[in-house]
Enzyme design. Structure first.
Site, PDB file in Angstrom:
ATOM      1  N   SER A 183       0.840  -1.195   0.000  1.00 50.85           N
ATOM      2  CA  SER A 183       0.000   0.000   0.000  1.00 50.85           C
ATOM      3  C   SER A 183       0.881   1.254   0.000  1.00 50.85           C
ATOM      4  O   SER A 183       1.658   1.462  -0.919  1.00 50.85           O
ATOM      5  CB  SER A 183      -0.967  -0.033   1.170  1.00 50.85           C
ATOM      6  OG  SER A 183      -1.975   0.930   1.025  1.00 50.85           O
ATOM      7  N   GLU A 308      -8.959  -5.275  -4.508  1.00 48.33           N
ATOM      8  CA  GLU A 308      -8.362  -4.273  -3.636  1.00 48.33           C
ATOM      9  C   GLU A 308      -9.382  -3.415  -2.885  1.00 48.33           C
ATOM     10  O   GLU A 308      -9.251  -3.175  -1.692  1.00 48.33           O
ATOM     11  CB  GLU A 308      -7.463  -3.336  -4.466  1.00 48.33           C
ATOM     12  CG  GLU A 308      -6.179  -3.956  -4.964  1.00 48.33           C
ATOM     13  CD  GLU A 308      -5.091  -3.980  -3.911  1.00 48.33           C
ATOM     14  OE1 GLU A 308      -5.342  -3.556  -2.761  1.00 48.33           O
ATOM     15  OE2 GLU A 308      -3.976  -4.423  -4.244  1.00 48.33           O
ATOM     16  N   HIS A 437      -7.708  -5.573  -0.057  1.00 51.47           N
ATOM     17  CA  HIS A 437      -6.526  -4.824   0.351  1.00 51.47           C
ATOM     18  C   HIS A 437      -6.067  -5.308   1.720  1.00 51.47           C
ATOM     19  O   HIS A 437      -6.890  -5.573   2.603  1.00 51.47           O
ATOM     20  CB  HIS A 437      -6.886  -3.338   0.409  1.00 51.47           C
ATOM     21  CG  HIS A 437      -5.714  -2.425   0.507  1.00 51.47           C
ATOM     22  ND1 HIS A 437      -4.757  -2.329  -0.470  1.00 51.47           N
ATOM     23  CD2 HIS A 437      -5.347  -1.540   1.482  1.00 51.47           C
ATOM     24  CE1 HIS A 437      -3.855  -1.426  -0.127  1.00 51.47           C
ATOM     25  NE2 HIS A 437      -4.187  -0.937   1.065  1.00 51.47           N
TER      26      HIS A 437
END
Length: 525
Positions: A183, A308, A437
Protein backbone atom coordinates in the site's frame (compact mmCIF):
# COMPACT_ATOMS: atom_id res chain seq x y z
CA UNK A 1 21.71 -14.33 26.44
CA UNK A 2 22.22 -11.49 23.96
CA UNK A 3 24.46 -10.37 21.15
CA UNK A 4 26.37 -7.11 20.79
CA UNK A 5 26.92 -5.44 17.43
CA UNK A 6 28.95 -2.31 16.74
CA UNK A 7 27.12 0.28 14.62
CA UNK A 8 28.33 3.62 13.27
CA UNK A 9 26.78 5.38 16.29
CA UNK A 10 27.75 2.88 18.98
CA UNK A 11 27.24 -0.65 20.22
CA UNK A 12 23.78 -2.22 20.55
CA UNK A 13 22.73 -5.36 22.39
CA UNK A 14 19.95 -7.59 21.15
CA UNK A 15 18.23 -10.67 22.50
CA UNK A 16 18.01 -14.21 21.24
CA UNK A 17 14.79 -15.75 19.99
CA UNK A 18 15.54 -19.37 19.21
CA UNK A 19 17.98 -19.32 16.32
CA UNK A 20 17.52 -15.58 15.76
CA UNK A 21 19.13 -12.49 17.23
CA UNK A 22 16.61 -9.67 17.56
CA UNK A 23 17.41 -5.96 17.90
CA UNK A 24 14.62 -3.44 18.38
CA UNK A 25 14.42 0.33 18.49
CA UNK A 26 17.86 1.16 17.08
CA UNK A 27 17.85 4.87 16.15
CA UNK A 28 18.85 5.61 12.57
CA UNK A 29 18.33 9.37 12.98
CA UNK A 30 17.94 11.90 15.75
CA UNK A 31 14.50 12.59 17.20
CA UNK A 32 12.73 15.08 14.87
CA UNK A 33 12.04 17.48 17.72
CA UNK A 34 12.86 21.09 18.54
CA UNK A 35 14.93 22.65 15.77
CA UNK A 36 14.78 19.33 13.86
CA UNK A 37 10.99 19.29 13.73
CA UNK A 38 9.62 19.24 10.15
CA UNK A 39 13.17 19.00 8.81
CA UNK A 40 15.11 16.31 6.98
CA UNK A 41 16.44 13.59 9.29
CA UNK A 42 19.93 14.05 10.69
CA UNK A 43 22.31 11.39 12.08
CA UNK A 44 21.79 10.36 15.67
CA UNK A 45 24.48 11.41 18.15
CA UNK A 46 26.96 8.67 19.01
CA UNK A 47 26.68 7.02 22.42
CA UNK A 48 29.18 5.42 24.78
CA UNK A 49 28.89 1.90 26.12
CA UNK A 50 26.36 -0.65 24.94
CA UNK A 51 22.81 0.50 24.18
CA UNK A 52 20.05 -2.05 24.90
CA UNK A 53 17.98 -2.81 21.80
CA UNK A 54 15.25 -4.82 23.52
CA UNK A 55 12.12 -2.72 22.92
CA UNK A 56 10.53 -0.93 20.02
CA UNK A 57 10.87 2.83 19.98
CA UNK A 58 7.80 5.01 20.22
CA UNK A 59 5.55 5.12 17.18
CA UNK A 60 5.38 8.25 15.02
CA UNK A 61 2.66 10.69 16.12
CA UNK A 62 -0.78 9.48 15.02
CA UNK A 63 -4.32 9.41 16.32
CA UNK A 64 -5.63 6.71 18.66
CA UNK A 65 -7.08 3.80 16.76
CA UNK A 66 -10.60 4.38 18.11
CA UNK A 67 -12.01 6.10 21.19
CA UNK A 68 -11.63 3.95 24.26
CA UNK A 69 -8.78 1.81 22.92
CA UNK A 70 -5.08 2.20 23.75
CA UNK A 71 -3.48 4.61 21.28
CA UNK A 72 -0.41 3.58 19.34
CA UNK A 73 1.16 6.94 20.21
CA UNK A 74 0.65 9.26 23.20
CA UNK A 75 1.96 12.82 23.56
CA UNK A 76 4.16 11.66 26.45
CA UNK A 77 5.90 9.27 24.06
CA UNK A 78 7.63 12.20 22.39
CA UNK A 79 9.07 12.23 18.90
CA UNK A 80 12.04 9.86 19.21
CA UNK A 81 10.52 7.45 16.69
CA UNK A 82 13.02 7.13 13.84
CA UNK A 83 14.27 3.61 14.45
CA UNK A 84 14.93 0.27 12.81
CA UNK A 85 14.48 -3.29 14.06
CA UNK A 86 16.59 -6.25 12.94
CA UNK A 87 15.93 -9.99 13.01
CA UNK A 88 18.94 -12.03 11.92
CA UNK A 89 19.89 -15.72 11.88
CA UNK A 90 23.52 -14.81 11.23
CA UNK A 91 26.45 -12.76 12.41
CA UNK A 92 29.26 -10.56 11.11
CA UNK A 93 30.77 -11.97 7.93
CA UNK A 94 27.80 -14.13 6.87
CA UNK A 95 26.59 -11.76 4.10
CA UNK A 96 23.02 -13.05 4.08
CA UNK A 97 20.42 -11.43 1.81
CA UNK A 98 18.71 -8.47 3.45
CA UNK A 99 14.98 -7.68 3.23
CA UNK A 100 13.66 -4.29 4.37
CA UNK A 101 9.90 -4.02 5.00
CA UNK A 102 8.20 -0.61 4.65
CA UNK A 103 4.73 -0.61 6.20
CA UNK A 104 1.65 1.11 4.81
CA UNK A 105 -1.12 2.95 6.63
CA UNK A 106 -2.42 5.67 4.34
CA UNK A 107 0.62 7.83 5.16
CA UNK A 108 -1.11 8.88 8.37
CA UNK A 109 -0.79 5.75 10.52
CA UNK A 110 1.35 2.71 11.13
CA UNK A 111 4.40 1.62 13.05
CA UNK A 112 6.97 -1.15 12.88
CA UNK A 113 5.82 -2.22 16.35
CA UNK A 114 2.51 -3.49 14.94
CA UNK A 115 2.41 -7.30 15.43
CA UNK A 116 1.44 -7.62 11.75
CA UNK A 117 4.95 -6.43 10.86
CA UNK A 118 6.99 -8.72 13.10
CA UNK A 119 9.95 -10.03 11.12
CA UNK A 120 10.81 -13.26 12.94
CA UNK A 121 9.05 -15.78 10.71
CA UNK A 122 10.49 -14.43 7.47
CA UNK A 123 13.98 -14.11 8.96
CA UNK A 124 13.94 -17.77 9.91
CA UNK A 125 13.90 -18.49 6.18
CA UNK A 126 17.51 -17.35 5.97
CA UNK A 127 17.43 -13.57 5.53
CA UNK A 128 18.25 -10.56 7.65
CA UNK A 129 14.90 -8.81 8.10
CA UNK A 130 14.68 -5.08 8.83
CA UNK A 131 11.59 -3.01 9.65
CA UNK A 132 11.51 0.74 10.21
CA UNK A 133 9.49 3.71 11.37
CA UNK A 134 9.04 6.88 9.34
CA UNK A 135 7.08 10.05 10.02
CA UNK A 136 3.44 9.90 8.94
CA UNK A 137 0.57 12.39 8.77
CA UNK A 138 1.39 16.08 8.78
CA UNK A 139 4.74 15.46 10.47
CA UNK A 140 5.87 13.37 7.50
CA UNK A 141 3.97 14.69 4.49
CA UNK A 142 2.29 18.02 5.30
CA UNK A 143 3.27 21.22 3.51
CA UNK A 144 5.35 23.52 5.70
CA UNK A 145 6.84 26.73 4.24
CA UNK A 146 10.61 26.42 4.04
CA UNK A 147 10.64 22.74 5.06
CA UNK A 148 11.47 19.83 2.75
CA UNK A 149 8.60 17.92 1.20
CA UNK A 150 7.95 14.22 1.78
CA UNK A 151 9.86 14.08 5.04
CA UNK A 152 8.60 10.54 5.55
CA UNK A 153 10.39 9.49 2.37
CA UNK A 154 13.54 11.26 3.55
CA UNK A 155 13.26 9.18 6.72
CA UNK A 156 13.00 5.99 4.68
CA UNK A 157 16.10 6.93 2.71
CA UNK A 158 18.01 7.65 5.92
CA UNK A 159 16.98 4.23 7.24
CA UNK A 160 18.25 2.60 4.04
CA UNK A 161 21.54 4.46 4.44
CA UNK A 162 21.75 3.03 7.98
CA UNK A 163 21.17 -0.45 6.57
CA UNK A 164 23.88 0.03 3.96
CA UNK A 165 26.40 1.24 6.54
CA UNK A 166 25.61 -1.18 9.37
CA UNK A 167 23.91 -4.36 8.23
CA UNK A 168 27.14 -6.32 7.66
CA UNK A 169 27.64 -6.39 11.43
CA UNK A 170 24.30 -8.19 11.74
CA UNK A 171 25.22 -10.81 9.15
CA UNK A 172 23.66 -9.07 6.15
CA UNK A 173 25.06 -8.27 2.71
CA UNK A 174 24.81 -4.50 2.09
CA UNK A 175 25.12 -5.16 -1.64
CA UNK A 176 22.09 -7.47 -1.69
CA UNK A 177 19.20 -5.51 -0.17
CA UNK A 178 15.57 -6.06 -1.23
CA UNK A 179 12.87 -3.58 -0.34
CA UNK A 180 9.31 -4.83 0.05
CA UNK A 181 6.18 -3.14 1.28
CA UNK A 182 2.43 -2.83 0.84
CA UNK A 183 0.00 0.00 0.00
CA UNK A 184 1.65 3.25 1.12
CA UNK A 185 4.79 1.18 1.68
CA UNK A 186 4.51 -0.18 -1.86
CA UNK A 187 4.19 3.29 -3.36
CA UNK A 188 7.10 4.42 -1.17
CA UNK A 189 9.28 1.77 -2.77
CA UNK A 190 8.01 2.64 -6.24
CA UNK A 191 9.10 6.24 -5.61
CA UNK A 192 12.46 5.18 -4.12
CA UNK A 193 13.26 3.36 -7.37
CA UNK A 194 13.89 6.70 -9.05
CA UNK A 195 14.82 8.87 -6.03
CA UNK A 196 18.38 10.17 -6.52
CA UNK A 197 19.24 9.92 -2.82
CA UNK A 198 18.33 6.21 -2.73
CA UNK A 199 20.53 5.17 -5.64
CA UNK A 200 22.82 2.27 -4.73
CA UNK A 201 21.04 1.50 -1.46
CA UNK A 202 19.06 -1.51 -2.70
CA UNK A 203 19.27 -4.12 -5.43
CA UNK A 204 15.74 -5.49 -5.68
CA UNK A 205 12.21 -4.29 -4.97
CA UNK A 206 8.85 -5.95 -4.26
CA UNK A 207 6.00 -3.47 -4.68
CA UNK A 208 2.74 -4.76 -3.20
CA UNK A 209 -0.52 -2.92 -3.91
CA UNK A 210 1.10 0.47 -4.59
CA UNK A 211 -1.33 3.18 -3.48
CA UNK A 212 -1.45 5.51 -6.48
CA UNK A 213 -1.97 8.73 -4.56
CA UNK A 214 0.33 11.58 -5.47
CA UNK A 215 -0.35 15.29 -5.17
CA UNK A 216 0.93 18.30 -7.04
CA UNK A 217 2.70 20.78 -4.76
CA UNK A 218 -0.11 23.41 -4.96
CA UNK A 219 -2.64 20.86 -3.70
CA UNK A 220 -0.43 20.01 -0.74
CA UNK A 221 -0.37 23.72 0.09
CA UNK A 222 -4.19 23.88 -0.15
CA UNK A 223 -4.44 21.04 2.35
CA UNK A 224 -2.08 22.86 4.70
CA UNK A 225 -4.16 26.03 4.38
CA UNK A 226 -7.30 24.11 5.42
CA UNK A 227 -5.46 22.69 8.44
CA UNK A 228 -4.07 26.10 9.39
CA UNK A 229 -7.54 27.65 9.18
CA UNK A 230 -8.95 24.88 11.38
CA UNK A 231 -6.30 25.69 13.98
CA UNK A 232 -6.73 29.45 13.59
CA UNK A 233 -3.08 30.03 12.65
CA UNK A 234 -1.10 31.00 9.57
CA UNK A 235 0.89 28.68 7.33
CA UNK A 236 4.14 29.89 8.85
CA UNK A 237 2.92 28.82 12.29
CA UNK A 238 2.21 25.19 11.40
CA UNK A 239 5.70 23.97 12.26
CA UNK A 240 5.29 25.22 15.82
CA UNK A 241 1.98 23.49 16.48
CA UNK A 242 2.12 20.51 18.77
CA UNK A 243 1.71 17.06 17.21
CA UNK A 244 -1.56 16.53 19.07
CA UNK A 245 -2.95 19.84 17.77
CA UNK A 246 -2.14 18.87 14.19
CA UNK A 247 -3.62 15.43 14.70
CA UNK A 248 -6.85 16.93 16.00
CA UNK A 249 -7.56 18.53 12.61
CA UNK A 250 -5.73 16.20 10.24
CA UNK A 251 -8.93 15.00 8.55
CA UNK A 252 -10.43 18.47 8.05
CA UNK A 253 -9.33 18.57 4.37
CA UNK A 254 -11.19 15.34 3.58
CA UNK A 255 -14.56 17.09 3.61
CA UNK A 256 -13.40 19.51 0.90
CA UNK A 257 -11.91 16.66 -1.11
CA UNK A 258 -15.07 14.57 -0.87
CA UNK A 259 -17.32 17.53 -1.71
CA UNK A 260 -15.50 18.31 -4.96
CA UNK A 261 -13.37 15.30 -5.98
CA UNK A 262 -12.98 16.63 -9.51
CA UNK A 263 -10.92 19.53 -8.15
CA UNK A 264 -8.23 17.19 -6.81
CA UNK A 265 -5.86 14.87 -8.61
CA UNK A 266 -6.26 12.11 -6.01
CA UNK A 267 -9.07 9.70 -6.94
CA UNK A 268 -10.39 9.00 -3.44
CA UNK A 269 -10.37 11.01 -0.21
CA UNK A 270 -9.02 8.41 2.21
CA UNK A 271 -6.16 10.46 3.62
CA UNK A 272 -5.14 14.08 3.21
CA UNK A 273 -1.45 13.31 3.54
CA UNK A 274 -0.29 12.04 0.23
CA UNK A 275 3.28 12.34 -1.08
CA UNK A 276 3.83 15.20 -3.49
CA UNK A 277 5.76 15.24 -6.74
CA UNK A 278 8.54 17.58 -5.73
CA UNK A 279 11.21 16.60 -8.29
CA UNK A 280 13.57 15.59 -5.48
CA UNK A 281 12.18 12.72 -3.41
CA UNK A 282 9.42 11.95 -5.94
CA UNK A 283 10.63 12.97 -9.37
CA UNK A 284 7.39 11.99 -11.15
CA UNK A 285 4.68 9.38 -11.00
CA UNK A 286 6.84 6.28 -10.46
CA UNK A 287 5.70 4.45 -13.60
CA UNK A 288 6.57 7.53 -15.66
CA UNK A 289 9.88 8.08 -13.88
CA UNK A 290 10.98 4.50 -14.60
CA UNK A 291 10.58 4.99 -18.35
CA UNK A 292 13.96 6.77 -18.38
CA UNK A 293 15.72 3.55 -17.35
CA UNK A 294 16.95 5.09 -14.09
CA UNK A 295 16.29 1.83 -12.22
CA UNK A 296 16.94 -0.75 -14.95
CA UNK A 297 19.61 -2.39 -12.77
CA UNK A 298 17.06 -3.11 -9.99
CA UNK A 299 15.03 -6.32 -10.20
CA UNK A 300 11.31 -5.73 -9.64
CA UNK A 301 8.23 -7.64 -8.52
CA UNK A 302 5.00 -5.66 -8.76
CA UNK A 303 1.44 -6.75 -8.07
CA UNK A 304 -1.81 -6.28 -6.21
CA UNK A 305 -4.64 -8.13 -4.54
CA UNK A 306 -7.44 -9.00 -6.93
CA UNK A 307 -10.26 -7.23 -5.05
CA UNK A 308 -8.36 -4.27 -3.64
CA UNK A 309 -11.22 -1.86 -2.99
CA UNK A 310 -13.86 -4.10 -1.38
CA UNK A 311 -12.96 -2.99 2.15
CA UNK A 312 -13.39 0.65 1.21
CA UNK A 313 -16.62 0.01 -0.70
CA UNK A 314 -17.95 -1.89 2.32
CA UNK A 315 -17.19 1.05 4.61
CA UNK A 316 -19.03 3.39 2.24
CA UNK A 317 -22.18 1.28 2.28
CA UNK A 318 -21.78 0.18 -1.35
CA UNK A 319 -21.26 -3.50 -0.56
CA UNK A 320 -22.84 -5.42 2.28
CA UNK A 321 -22.56 -8.98 3.57
CA UNK A 322 -25.61 -11.16 4.06
CA UNK A 323 -27.56 -10.94 7.29
CA UNK A 324 -26.18 -14.28 8.47
CA UNK A 325 -22.63 -13.19 7.73
CA UNK A 326 -23.23 -9.93 9.59
CA UNK A 327 -24.48 -11.80 12.67
CA UNK A 328 -21.56 -14.21 12.56
CA UNK A 329 -18.76 -11.95 11.46
CA UNK A 330 -19.51 -8.35 12.37
CA UNK A 331 -18.55 -8.61 16.06
CA UNK A 332 -15.12 -9.82 14.98
CA UNK A 333 -14.98 -7.12 12.31
CA UNK A 334 -15.86 -4.45 14.88
CA UNK A 335 -13.22 -5.70 17.31
CA UNK A 336 -10.58 -5.74 14.61
CA UNK A 337 -11.54 -2.26 13.48
CA UNK A 338 -10.99 -1.08 17.04
CA UNK A 339 -7.74 -2.97 17.47
CA UNK A 340 -6.04 -2.75 14.15
CA UNK A 341 -7.75 -1.61 10.94
CA UNK A 342 -7.14 2.10 11.28
CA UNK A 343 -3.53 1.37 12.09
CA UNK A 344 -3.29 0.23 8.49
CA UNK A 345 -5.08 3.26 7.10
CA UNK A 346 -8.34 1.37 6.57
CA UNK A 347 -11.81 2.77 7.28
CA UNK A 348 -14.36 1.25 9.65
CA UNK A 349 -17.45 -0.46 8.31
CA UNK A 350 -20.93 0.96 8.88
CA UNK A 351 -23.74 -0.95 10.50
CA UNK A 352 -26.05 -2.81 8.18
CA UNK A 353 -28.04 -0.13 6.37
CA UNK A 354 -29.65 0.41 3.01
CA UNK A 355 -27.09 0.15 0.25
CA UNK A 356 -25.97 3.37 -1.38
CA UNK A 357 -26.25 3.76 -5.12
CA UNK A 358 -23.47 4.93 -7.42
CA UNK A 359 -23.29 6.91 -10.63
CA UNK A 360 -20.64 5.20 -12.73
CA UNK A 361 -20.41 8.12 -15.15
CA UNK A 362 -19.46 10.41 -12.28
CA UNK A 363 -17.06 7.79 -10.97
CA UNK A 364 -15.38 7.53 -14.38
CA UNK A 365 -15.01 11.31 -14.58
CA UNK A 366 -13.42 11.46 -11.11
CA UNK A 367 -10.94 8.79 -12.15
CA UNK A 368 -10.00 10.53 -15.39
CA UNK A 369 -11.65 7.89 -17.55
CA UNK A 370 -13.48 8.71 -20.80
CA UNK A 371 -17.32 8.74 -20.93
CA UNK A 372 -17.23 5.37 -22.65
CA UNK A 373 -15.62 3.68 -19.64
CA UNK A 374 -18.78 2.62 -17.74
CA UNK A 375 -20.11 0.76 -20.77
CA UNK A 376 -16.71 -0.83 -21.29
CA UNK A 377 -16.64 -2.00 -17.67
CA UNK A 378 -20.17 -3.42 -17.95
CA UNK A 379 -19.14 -5.34 -21.07
CA UNK A 380 -15.94 -6.60 -19.43
CA UNK A 381 -17.66 -7.64 -16.18
CA UNK A 382 -21.23 -8.48 -17.31
CA UNK A 383 -22.41 -10.16 -14.09
CA UNK A 384 -21.36 -7.30 -11.80
CA UNK A 385 -23.70 -4.78 -10.19
CA UNK A 386 -22.97 -1.07 -10.42
CA UNK A 387 -21.59 -1.14 -6.87
CA UNK A 388 -19.30 -4.01 -7.81
CA UNK A 389 -18.19 -2.16 -10.95
CA UNK A 390 -17.44 0.90 -8.81
CA UNK A 391 -15.24 -1.35 -6.70
CA UNK A 392 -13.45 -2.75 -9.74
CA UNK A 393 -12.92 0.73 -11.18
CA UNK A 394 -11.36 2.03 -7.98
CA UNK A 395 -9.33 -1.16 -7.55
CA UNK A 396 -7.92 -0.55 -11.02
CA UNK A 397 -7.33 3.17 -10.56
CA UNK A 398 -5.66 3.07 -7.17
CA UNK A 399 -3.79 -0.23 -7.11
CA UNK A 400 -4.08 -2.76 -9.94
CA UNK A 401 -3.20 -0.65 -12.95
CA UNK A 402 -0.37 1.26 -11.22
CA UNK A 403 1.22 -2.07 -10.28
CA UNK A 404 1.11 -3.16 -13.92
CA UNK A 405 2.22 0.22 -15.27
CA UNK A 406 5.24 0.02 -13.01
CA UNK A 407 6.27 -3.33 -14.49
CA UNK A 408 5.50 -2.21 -18.04
CA UNK A 409 7.67 0.90 -17.72
CA UNK A 410 10.49 -0.96 -16.01
CA UNK A 411 10.53 -3.71 -18.63
CA UNK A 412 10.37 -1.25 -21.53
CA UNK A 413 13.38 0.57 -20.10
CA UNK A 414 15.45 -2.62 -19.96
CA UNK A 415 14.76 -3.78 -16.41
CA UNK A 416 13.68 -7.22 -15.19
CA UNK A 417 10.11 -7.39 -13.90
CA UNK A 418 7.76 -10.00 -12.48
CA UNK A 419 4.02 -9.44 -11.96
CA UNK A 420 1.55 -11.15 -9.64
CA UNK A 421 -2.18 -11.14 -8.86
CA UNK A 422 -3.07 -12.17 -5.28
CA UNK A 423 -6.43 -13.91 -5.64
CA UNK A 424 -6.82 -15.83 -2.35
CA UNK A 425 -10.31 -14.89 -1.14
CA UNK A 426 -10.93 -14.23 2.53
CA UNK A 427 -13.83 -16.16 4.11
CA UNK A 428 -14.52 -13.20 6.45
CA UNK A 429 -18.05 -11.76 6.42
CA UNK A 430 -19.38 -14.48 4.18
CA UNK A 431 -16.65 -14.00 1.59
CA UNK A 432 -17.71 -10.51 0.50
CA UNK A 433 -14.19 -9.13 0.93
CA UNK A 434 -12.63 -11.46 -1.64
CA UNK A 435 -8.92 -10.88 -2.07
CA UNK A 436 -9.09 -7.49 -0.39
CA UNK A 437 -6.53 -4.82 0.35
CA UNK A 438 -4.05 -5.93 3.10
CA UNK A 439 -5.02 -9.61 2.72
CA UNK A 440 -1.48 -10.24 1.46
CA UNK A 441 0.26 -8.88 4.58
CA UNK A 442 -0.28 -12.01 6.73
CA UNK A 443 0.79 -14.16 3.80
CA UNK A 444 3.93 -12.10 3.23
CA UNK A 445 5.28 -11.93 6.78
CA UNK A 446 3.62 -15.10 8.07
CA UNK A 447 2.03 -13.41 11.08
CA UNK A 448 -1.32 -15.14 10.80
CA UNK A 449 -2.23 -14.52 14.44
CA UNK A 450 -1.91 -10.72 14.50
CA UNK A 451 -5.03 -8.58 15.04
CA UNK A 452 -5.04 -7.60 11.38
CA UNK A 453 -4.72 -11.23 10.30
CA UNK A 454 -7.52 -12.36 12.60
CA UNK A 455 -9.84 -9.93 10.89
CA UNK A 456 -8.77 -10.36 7.31
CA UNK A 457 -8.48 -14.15 7.47
CA UNK A 458 -11.92 -14.55 8.99
CA UNK A 459 -11.09 -15.70 12.52
CA UNK A 460 -8.38 -16.61 15.02
CA UNK A 461 -7.45 -19.82 13.21
CA UNK A 462 -6.20 -19.17 9.69
CA UNK A 463 -7.51 -21.49 6.98
CA UNK A 464 -5.08 -24.22 5.95
CA UNK A 465 -5.12 -22.79 2.42
CA UNK A 466 -3.70 -19.50 3.75
CA UNK A 467 -0.97 -21.30 5.68
CA UNK A 468 0.09 -23.15 2.51
CA UNK A 469 -0.04 -19.96 0.49
CA UNK A 470 1.98 -18.03 3.04
CA UNK A 471 4.72 -20.65 3.05
CA UNK A 472 4.92 -20.62 -0.74
CA UNK A 473 4.83 -16.84 -1.05
CA UNK A 474 7.49 -16.35 1.61
CA UNK A 475 9.70 -18.91 -0.10
CA UNK A 476 9.27 -17.06 -3.38
CA UNK A 477 10.10 -13.66 -1.86
CA UNK A 478 13.21 -15.10 -0.17
CA UNK A 479 14.32 -16.72 -3.43
CA UNK A 480 13.90 -13.40 -5.21
CA UNK A 481 15.88 -11.59 -2.51
CA UNK A 482 18.63 -14.18 -2.74
CA UNK A 483 18.96 -14.73 -6.49
CA UNK A 484 16.51 -12.45 -8.30
CA UNK A 485 14.34 -15.42 -9.33
CA UNK A 486 10.91 -15.63 -7.61
CA UNK A 487 10.01 -18.88 -9.34
CA UNK A 488 7.88 -17.74 -12.28
CA UNK A 489 8.72 -16.21 -15.70
CA UNK A 490 9.58 -12.57 -16.24
CA UNK A 491 6.91 -10.14 -17.36
CA UNK A 492 7.03 -9.20 -21.06
CA UNK A 493 4.55 -6.97 -22.92
CA UNK A 494 3.66 -9.65 -25.46
CA UNK A 495 2.75 -12.40 -22.94
CA UNK A 496 2.30 -10.60 -19.61
CA UNK A 497 2.84 -13.81 -17.64
CA UNK A 498 1.54 -13.33 -14.11
CA UNK A 499 1.84 -15.34 -10.91
CA UNK A 500 -1.61 -16.08 -9.51
CA UNK A 501 -1.20 -16.31 -5.74
CA UNK A 502 -3.88 -18.65 -4.43
CA UNK A 503 -3.87 -21.78 -2.30
CA UNK A 504 -2.44 -23.53 -5.38
CA UNK A 505 -0.31 -20.91 -7.18
CA UNK A 506 -0.35 -20.90 -10.97
CA UNK A 507 0.85 -18.74 -13.85
CA UNK A 508 -1.58 -17.05 -16.24
CA UNK A 509 -1.19 -14.75 -19.22
CA UNK A 510 -2.59 -11.25 -18.73
CA UNK A 511 -5.36 -12.02 -16.19
CA UNK A 512 -6.40 -8.34 -16.02
CA UNK A 513 -6.60 -7.91 -19.80
CA UNK A 514 -10.08 -6.34 -19.76
CA UNK A 515 -9.13 -3.61 -17.30
CA UNK A 516 -5.83 -3.00 -19.05
CA UNK A 517 -7.65 -2.34 -22.32
CA UNK A 518 -9.92 0.20 -20.66
CA UNK A 519 -6.96 2.01 -19.08
CA UNK A 520 -4.71 1.80 -22.14
CA UNK A 521 -2.87 5.08 -22.62
CA UNK A 522 -4.09 6.61 -19.36
CA UNK A 523 -1.07 5.98 -17.12
CA UNK A 524 -0.19 9.69 -17.10
CA UNK A 525 -3.61 10.78 -15.76
Amino acid sequence: MGAVVETTAGSVEGRTDGELFVFKGIPYAAAPDGALRMQAPVPVAAWDGVRPAFEYSSAPPQLPLTPGTPPLWRPADGLDCLSVNVWTPGGAGDRLPVMVWIHGGGWKAGSSSDPAHDGAILARGGVVLVTLNYRVGFEGFGFVPGAPANRGFLDQTAALRWVHDNIAGFGGDPDNVTLFGESGGGLSIAALLSAPAARGLFRRAIVQSPAARLLAAPESRRIAEIIAAALGVGLDDLATQSPIALLSVQDEPLAAMEADPGAWTTPEAITAFTPIIDGVTVVDKPWLALSSGVARDIDLISGSTHDEFTLFALSRGLLQPSASAMIKGLPTFARMTARGLRRHGLPPTPRRTRLRTVDLSTTAAHLGLPPSAPAAYRAAYPTSTDAQLYTVMYSDAMFRMPAIWLAEAHTAAGGRSHVYDFTWASPALGGILGACHVADIPATLGNTDSPLATFVLGGPRPPDSMLRLSEQLRSSWISFATTGDPGWPEFTPDRSLTRIWNSEPTVAANPLAASRRIWQGLSDN
